[in-house]
Design an enzyme around this catalytic site. Sequence first.
Site, PDB file in Angstrom:
ATOM      1  CE1 TYR A 143      -3.931   2.207   0.662  1.00  0.00           C
ATOM      2  CE2 TYR A 143      -2.567   3.204   2.364  1.00  0.00           C
ATOM      3  CZ  TYR A 143      -3.699   3.229   1.572  1.00  0.00           C
ATOM      4  OH  TYR A 143      -4.595   4.271   1.692  1.00  0.00           O
ATOM      5  CG  ASP A 144       3.032   2.211   3.543  1.00  0.00           C
ATOM      6  OD1 ASP A 144       1.800   2.049   3.588  1.00  0.00           O
ATOM      7  OD2 ASP A 144       3.748   2.218   4.555  1.00  0.00           O
ATOM      8  CE  LYS A 147      -3.660   4.681  -2.119  1.00  0.00           C
ATOM      9  NZ  LYS A 147      -4.776   5.182  -2.929  1.00  0.00           N
ATOM     10  NE  ARG A 184     -10.349   2.107   6.660  1.00  0.00           N
ATOM     11  CZ  ARG A 184     -10.701   2.820   5.606  1.00  0.00           C
ATOM     12  NH1 ARG A 184      -9.979   3.865   5.266  1.00  0.00           N
ATOM     13  NH2 ARG A 184     -11.751   2.502   4.882  1.00  0.00           N
ATOM     14  N   GLY A 205      -1.018   1.333  22.913  1.00  0.00           N
ATOM     15  CA  GLY A 205      -1.964   2.395  22.544  1.00  0.00           C
ATOM     16  C   GLY A 205      -1.350   3.789  22.572  1.00  0.00           C
ATOM     17  CG  ASP A 269       0.571   0.352  13.961  1.00  0.00           C
ATOM     18  OD1 ASP A 269      -0.399  -0.346  13.637  1.00  0.00           O
ATOM     19  OD2 ASP A 269       0.456   1.512  14.415  1.00  0.00           O
TER      20      ASP A 269
HETATM   21  P1  NAD Z   1     -12.683   1.925   0.716  1.00  0.00           P
HETATM   22  O1  NAD Z   1     -11.994   0.608   0.826  1.00  0.00           O
HETATM   23  O2  NAD Z   1     -13.961   2.126   1.424  1.00  0.00           O
HETATM   24  O3  NAD Z   1     -12.926   2.296  -0.810  1.00  0.00           O
HETATM   25  C1  NAD Z   1     -12.131   1.857  -1.849  1.00  0.00           C
HETATM   26  C2  NAD Z   1     -13.035   1.531  -3.022  1.00  0.00           C
HETATM   27  O4  NAD Z   1     -12.225   1.121  -4.138  1.00  0.00           O
HETATM   28  C3  NAD Z   1     -13.978   0.368  -2.739  1.00  0.00           C
HETATM   29  O5  NAD Z   1     -15.274   0.686  -3.182  1.00  0.00           O
HETATM   30  C4  NAD Z   1     -13.390  -0.795  -3.522  1.00  0.00           C
HETATM   31  O6  NAD Z   1     -14.342  -1.762  -3.879  1.00  0.00           O
HETATM   32  C5  NAD Z   1     -12.785  -0.063  -4.698  1.00  0.00           C
HETATM   33  N1  NAD Z   1     -11.675  -0.797  -5.344  1.00  0.00           N
HETATM   34  C6  NAD Z   1     -10.608  -1.369  -4.736  1.00  0.00           C
HETATM   35  N2  NAD Z   1      -9.807  -1.928  -5.653  1.00  0.00           N
HETATM   36  C7  NAD Z   1     -10.380  -1.689  -6.870  1.00  0.00           C
HETATM   37  C8  NAD Z   1     -10.028  -2.033  -8.201  1.00  0.00           C
HETATM   38  N3  NAD Z   1      -8.928  -2.737  -8.464  1.00  0.00           N
HETATM   39  N4  NAD Z   1     -10.847  -1.645  -9.197  1.00  0.00           N
HETATM   40  C9  NAD Z   1     -11.993  -0.941  -8.936  1.00  0.00           C
HETATM   41  N5  NAD Z   1     -12.378  -0.598  -7.691  1.00  0.00           N
HETATM   42  C10 NAD Z   1     -11.571  -0.969  -6.676  1.00  0.00           C
HETATM   43  O7  NAD Z   1     -11.607   3.003   1.165  1.00  0.00           O
HETATM   44  P2  NAD Z   1     -11.756   4.573   1.422  1.00  0.00           P
HETATM   45  O8  NAD Z   1     -11.440   4.819   2.836  1.00  0.00           O
HETATM   46  O9  NAD Z   1     -13.000   5.079   0.848  1.00  0.00           O
HETATM   47  O10 NAD Z   1     -10.520   5.105   0.572  1.00  0.00           O
HETATM   48  C11 NAD Z   1     -10.688   5.672  -0.717  1.00  0.00           C
HETATM   49  C12 NAD Z   1      -9.328   6.124  -1.236  1.00  0.00           C
HETATM   50  O11 NAD Z   1      -8.764   7.088  -0.348  1.00  0.00           O
HETATM   51  C13 NAD Z   1      -8.310   4.990  -1.364  1.00  0.00           C
HETATM   52  O12 NAD Z   1      -7.541   5.187  -2.524  1.00  0.00           O
HETATM   53  C14 NAD Z   1      -7.456   5.172  -0.141  1.00  0.00           C
HETATM   54  O13 NAD Z   1      -6.141   4.685  -0.347  1.00  0.00           O
HETATM   55  C15 NAD Z   1      -7.470   6.678   0.050  1.00  0.00           C
HETATM   56  N6  NAD Z   1      -7.209   7.027   1.456  1.00  0.00           N
HETATM   57  C16 NAD Z   1      -8.155   6.814   2.412  1.00  0.00           C
HETATM   58  C17 NAD Z   1      -7.858   7.122   3.725  1.00  0.00           C
HETATM   59  C18 NAD Z   1      -8.873   6.929   4.834  1.00  0.00           C
HETATM   60  O14 NAD Z   1      -8.532   7.157   5.992  1.00  0.00           O
HETATM   61  N7  NAD Z   1     -10.098   6.552   4.568  1.00  0.00           N
HETATM   62  C19 NAD Z   1      -6.605   7.643   4.062  1.00  0.00           C
HETATM   63  C20 NAD Z   1      -5.666   7.808   3.062  1.00  0.00           C
HETATM   64  C21 NAD Z   1      -5.981   7.524   1.750  1.00  0.00           C
HETATM   65  N1  UDP Z   2      -5.615  -0.187  15.873  1.00  0.00           N
HETATM   66  C1  UDP Z   2      -5.982  -0.657  17.124  1.00  0.00           C
HETATM   67  N2  UDP Z   2      -7.046  -1.486  17.223  1.00  0.00           N
HETATM   68  C2  UDP Z   2      -7.782  -1.860  16.146  1.00  0.00           C
HETATM   69  C3  UDP Z   2      -7.434  -1.366  14.859  1.00  0.00           C
HETATM   70  C4  UDP Z   2      -6.328  -0.532  14.771  1.00  0.00           C
HETATM   71  O1  UDP Z   2      -5.332  -0.339  18.145  1.00  0.00           O
HETATM   72  O2  UDP Z   2      -8.750  -2.621  16.329  1.00  0.00           O
HETATM   73  C5  UDP Z   2      -4.470   0.753  15.771  1.00  0.00           C
HETATM   74  C6  UDP Z   2      -3.441   0.401  14.699  1.00  0.00           C
HETATM   75  O3  UDP Z   2      -2.470  -0.482  15.244  1.00  0.00           O
HETATM   76  C7  UDP Z   2      -2.874   1.760  14.386  1.00  0.00           C
HETATM   77  C8  UDP Z   2      -4.058   2.715  14.559  1.00  0.00           C
HETATM   78  O4  UDP Z   2      -4.985   2.013  15.381  1.00  0.00           O
HETATM   79  O5  UDP Z   2      -1.873   2.117  15.308  1.00  0.00           O
HETATM   80  C9  UDP Z   2      -4.733   3.119  13.267  1.00  0.00           C
HETATM   81  O6  UDP Z   2      -5.006   1.948  12.549  1.00  0.00           O
HETATM   82  P1  UDP Z   2      -5.851   1.934  11.210  1.00  0.00           P
HETATM   83  O7  UDP Z   2      -5.816   0.543  10.682  1.00  0.00           O
HETATM   84  O8  UDP Z   2      -7.154   2.571  11.437  1.00  0.00           O
HETATM   85  O9  UDP Z   2      -5.070   2.923  10.225  1.00  0.00           O
HETATM   86  P2  UDP Z   2      -3.523   3.132   9.841  1.00  0.00           P
HETATM   87  O10 UDP Z   2      -2.645   2.273  10.702  1.00  0.00           O
HETATM   88  O11 UDP Z   2      -3.457   2.744   8.414  1.00  0.00           O
HETATM   89  O12 UDP Z   2      -3.290   4.558  10.105  1.00  0.00           O
END
Ligand code: NAD
Ligand code: UDP
Length: 316
Positions: A143-144, A147, A184, A205, A269
């Site tokens: 993922y990292d 992106k 999440r 935590g 993490d």
């Molecule tokens: P989400 O998982 O709810 O939504 C992602 C959507 O993309 C889903 O509807 C999924 O079915 C669709 N999808 C995944 N792979 C696909 C593919 N190969 N082809 C077509 N559709 C596909 O996640 P979200 O939280 O709504 O995130 C949306 C975007 O924002 C993502 O790109 C995510 O990386 C980015 N983002 C979200 C957060 C957050 O905290 N929510 C933070 C940083 C970045």
């Molecule tokens: N986390 C947690 N309990 C959970 C899910 C997540 O303590 O049930 C922690 C996780 O280890 C991280 C933070 O919450 O430190 C945020 O996690 P999340 O998966 O929401 O997002 P990201 O790590 O991608 O920021």
Amino acid sequence: MRILVTGGAGFIGSHLIDRLMKAEHEVLCLDNFYTGDKSNIRQWVNHPNFELIRHDVTEPIRLEVDQIYHLACPASPVHYQFNPIKTVKTNVLGTINMLGLAKRVKARLLMASTSEVYGDPEVHPQPEEYWGKVNCTGIRSCYDEGKRISETLCFDYYREHQVDIRVARIFNTYGPRMLENDGRVVSNFIVQALRGIPLTVYGDGSQTRSFCYVWDLVEGLMRLMNGDQIGPINLGNPGEYTILQLAQIIQEMVNPDAELIHKPLPQDDPKQRQPDITKAKTYLAWEPTVPLLEGLKLTVEDFSKRFAVKVVGKDF
Ligand code: NAD
Ligand code: UDP
């Protein structure tokens, strides 16, 4: 305008579509429904300005559009680590396909990047100039690094083909419509508290995150898309909390009888995360307006409603 939202059936995408539909745009929602849900966009399905396309962004597609919000990619560690190679393909092939489409039809493309490009950051809070500290072989790398290469592709298409790009670095966002099994932290804690089962705090935590309510985030995405700055621009709420604090807030708000238990901290993490949003404030006149307690209340209400419907539907 005709606007394509990839990942439009997902959490953020569906809220964005609500705003675009209300502004009377023609909206194409493209999704493979991996983590998306049709119920998120059900309200628009029969609307003449709305079109739903089941498609995987790893395959090319030909469409005529003016703008592309490219959000397709699973965002929760649980889901993006389930099939990490697919996550890489979605980020590499998916972004190439969408940039190719933008190039062909001269559409503006906004890429949903992430604070994860900063990895486990040594600079705090994180400004856009920080290059990050990312493990390229760990379990979060699909993922990292995915992106990071998506951002690279955007800037290479911009320099080589003059594609009109916008890059948003989104920090942890929460709100209604997160999946019950999203994995999440905010949805996990709320679901656990509502069910009366222990809230699972990973590690001690003490790690921090900064939580942005989804409506604020969507406003930021739209301002970035329709402004002149190409980015990358951080979009997030600078209010920083430890995960233990978040657990206690949700416990107090939803179910003071629910226990807190500790589980092992996942590999790599990030220890701390807080956006520096100076650029978003300066160039987009944007900053979050929904405080954490208010946003959590709205999110809890949404989960409670969905749970009530389920219970009524199944058992009574
Ligand atoms: P989400 O998982 O709810 O939504 C992602 C959507 O993309 C889903 O509807 C999924 O079915 C669709 N999808 C995944 N792979 C696909 C593919 N190969 N082809 C077509 N559709 C596909 O996640 P979200 O939280 O709504 O995130 C949306 C975007 O924002 C993502 O790109 C995510 O990386 C980015 N983002 C979200 C957060 C957050 O905290 N929510 C933070 C940083 C970045
Ligand atoms: N986390 C947690 N309990 C959970 C899910 C997540 O303590 O049930 C922690 C996780 O280890 C991280 C933070 O919450 O430190 C945020 O996690 P999340 O998966 O929401 O997002 P990201 O790590 O991608 O920021």
